[in-house]
Design an enzyme around this catalytic site. Structure first.
Site, PDB file in Angstrom:
ATOM      1  N   GLY A  12       0.788  -1.368   0.064  1.00 30.11           N
ATOM      2  CA  GLY A  12      -0.019  -0.029   0.170  1.00 30.11           C
ATOM      3  C   GLY A  12       0.690   1.277   0.139  1.00 30.11           C
ATOM      4  N   GLU A  40       4.370   3.587   6.005  1.00 28.35           N
ATOM      5  CA  GLU A  40       2.899   3.040   5.982  1.00 28.35           C
ATOM      6  C   GLU A  40       1.856   3.747   4.974  1.00 28.35           C
ATOM      7  OE1 GLU A  40       1.277   0.581   6.105  1.00 28.35           O
ATOM      8  OE2 GLU A  40       1.286  -0.744   7.986  1.00 28.35           O
ATOM      9  N   ASP A  41       1.080   3.166   4.802  1.00 27.55           N
ATOM     10  CA  ASP A  41       0.021   3.944   3.785  1.00 27.55           C
ATOM     11  C   ASP A  41      -1.030   4.480   4.683  1.00 27.55           C
ATOM     12  OD1 ASP A  41      -1.046   1.294   4.613  1.00 27.55           O
ATOM     13  OD2 ASP A  41      -1.654   0.828   2.540  1.00 27.55           O
ATOM     14  N   ASP A  74      -4.758   2.234  11.072  1.00 25.59           N
ATOM     15  CA  ASP A  74      -6.263   1.843  11.206  1.00 25.59           C
ATOM     16  C   ASP A  74      -6.561   1.711  12.635  1.00 25.59           C
ATOM     17  OD1 ASP A  74      -8.810   1.541  10.593  1.00 25.59           O
ATOM     18  OD2 ASP A  74      -8.825  -0.450  10.005  1.00 25.59           O
ATOM     19  N   PHE A 116     -13.443   3.851   4.189  1.00 25.76           N
ATOM     20  CA  PHE A 116     -12.518   2.702   3.574  1.00 25.76           C
ATOM     21  C   PHE A 116     -11.904   3.578   2.146  1.00 25.76           C
ATOM     22  CE2 PHE A 116     -10.983  -0.634   0.543  1.00 25.76           C
ATOM     23  CZ  PHE A 116     -10.131  -1.232   1.687  1.00 25.76           C
ATOM     24  N   ASP A 153      -5.452  -0.367  -1.982  1.00 32.28           N
ATOM     25  CA  ASP A 153      -6.195  -1.215  -2.870  1.00 32.28           C
ATOM     26  C   ASP A 153      -7.629  -1.562  -2.290  1.00 32.28           C
ATOM     27  OD1 ASP A 153      -5.163  -2.892  -1.215  1.00 32.28           O
ATOM     28  OD2 ASP A 153      -5.838  -4.627  -2.119  1.00 32.28           O
ATOM     29  N   ARG A 172      -5.011   0.488  -7.012  1.00 31.92           N
ATOM     30  CA  ARG A 172      -3.871   1.000  -6.557  1.00 31.92           C
ATOM     31  C   ARG A 172      -3.180   2.084  -7.217  1.00 31.92           C
ATOM     32  NH1 ARG A 172      -1.868  -2.365  -2.341  1.00 31.92           N
ATOM     33  NH2 ARG A 172      -2.175  -4.451  -2.406  1.00 31.92           N
TER      34      ARG A 172
HETATM   35  P1  5GP Z   1      -4.380  -1.823  10.861  1.00 34.63           P
HETATM   36  O1  5GP Z   1      -3.503  -3.005  11.463  1.00 34.63           O
HETATM   37  O2  5GP Z   1      -3.871  -0.411  11.382  1.00 34.63           O
HETATM   38  O3  5GP Z   1      -5.922  -1.768  11.468  1.00 34.63           O
HETATM   39  O4  5GP Z   1      -4.306  -1.634   9.385  1.00 34.63           O
HETATM   40  C1  5GP Z   1      -3.140  -1.260   8.617  1.00 34.63           C
HETATM   41  C2  5GP Z   1      -3.568  -1.827   7.128  1.00 34.63           C
HETATM   42  O5  5GP Z   1      -4.717  -2.057   6.943  1.00 34.63           O
HETATM   43  C3  5GP Z   1      -3.016  -0.606   6.379  1.00 34.63           C
HETATM   44  O6  5GP Z   1      -1.442  -0.812   6.043  1.00 34.63           O
HETATM   45  C4  5GP Z   1      -3.765  -1.212   5.041  1.00 34.63           C
HETATM   46  O7  5GP Z   1      -3.105  -1.962   4.029  1.00 34.63           O
HETATM   47  C5  5GP Z   1      -4.821  -1.579   5.722  1.00 34.63           C
HETATM   48  N1  5GP Z   1      -5.886  -0.610   5.636  1.00 34.63           N
HETATM   49  C6  5GP Z   1      -6.395   0.049   6.669  1.00 34.63           C
HETATM   50  N2  5GP Z   1      -7.516   0.947   6.566  1.00 34.63           N
HETATM   51  C7  5GP Z   1      -7.490   0.809   5.156  1.00 34.63           C
HETATM   52  C8  5GP Z   1      -8.377   1.638   4.222  1.00 34.63           C
HETATM   53  O8  5GP Z   1      -9.351   2.422   4.335  1.00 34.63           O
HETATM   54  N3  5GP Z   1      -8.126   1.535   2.770  1.00 34.63           N
HETATM   55  C9  5GP Z   1      -7.130   0.254   2.249  1.00 34.63           C
HETATM   56  N4  5GP Z   1      -7.239  -0.019   1.267  1.00 34.63           N
HETATM   57  N5  5GP Z   1      -6.515  -0.442   3.226  1.00 34.63           N
HETATM   58  C10 5GP Z   1      -6.608  -0.030   4.412  1.00 34.63           C
END
Ligand code: 5GP
Length: 194
Positions: free
Chosen positions: A59, A114-115, A118, A167, A174, A180
């Site tokens: 991402g 990081e992208d 969340d 989202f 993606d 992407r």
């Molecule tokens: P976390 O572990 O913080 O819940 O999630 C991190 C990963 O979940 C991010 O690096 C990403 O790949 C994915 N992610 C979380 N929120 C989103 C979102 O709104 N869109 C997308 N495409 N990926 C997300």
């Protein structure tokens, strides 16, 4: 696969998978300004010229590529791969390392790129994993931050945009590997039944 949708409505994109709706959040110029802000903040910190940037695949690919182009040219790069969403729009909560860096980080200044943060579970796992390897410093730069979704506390040292619980796809992010390549960031709305 590609359908026309929302033509005439400037808020909607016309190239989406059936039933999907994209609502633009940040245009390419907004993103470029955000990347510059983050790069300036990173450069303002007293980190060594041999900073090791560690983009998290896949991402962060666009964000990392743009960031690296404005950071000092001595900065090094190596990649981590993780999966936690397994192709869908909600996190499995289980973080899996799918690719490790090949560089030793002992006594190095490390910046994880990081992208989006969340729940924080992915970055928490990565920070805990990398900290065991004794870097001199370990920091996080994230393009996006969804603070309202946080499950575990994580430090985000540099962030371009804080967003509500949406989202998001585009600019590297993606949905089931689609979207992407979009040059902008958009909120994805899925069909009711998915
Ligand atoms: P976390 O572990 O913080 O819940 O999630 C991190 C990963 O979940 C991010 O690096 C990403 O790949 C994915 N992610 C979380 N929120 C989103 C979102 O709104 N869109 C997308 N495409 N990926 C997300």
């Amino acid at each position: 696969m590609v359908v026309n949708q929302g033509i005439g409505d400037p808020g909607l994109c016309e190239c989406v998978l059936p039933g999907h709706q994209l609502k633009r959040l940040y245009e390419a110029e907004d993103i470029a300004a955000g990347v510059r802000r983050v790069a300036t903040a990173i450069a303002d910190q007293t980190m060594s010229a041999q900073l090791l940037c560690v983009p998290v695949l896949k991402g962060s690919l666009m964000f990392a590529a743009d960031l690296l182009r404005v950071l000092p040219p001595t900065v090094e790069v190596d990649f981590l791969g993780v999966s936690s969403y397994q192709g869908g729009a909600s996190s499995s909560g289980i973080v899996k390392l799918t690719r490790d860096i090949s560089t030793s980080i002992e006594d190095r200044d490390v910046l994880v790129i990081e992208d989006i943060v969340d729940t924080g579970l992915t970055i928490r796992y990565l920070l805990d994993t990398l900290a065991l390897r004794k870097p001199r410093s370990l920091r996080v730069a994230s393009l996006l931050d969804k603070p309202s979704r946080r499950v575990v506390e994580v430090p985000i040292d540099f962030c371009a945009f804080k967003i509500p619980d949406l989202f998001v796809v585009g600019y590297g992010l993606d949905y089931a590997e689609a979207y992407r390549g979009l040059p902008y960031l958009a909120e994805l709305t899925l069909p009711e039944h998915s």
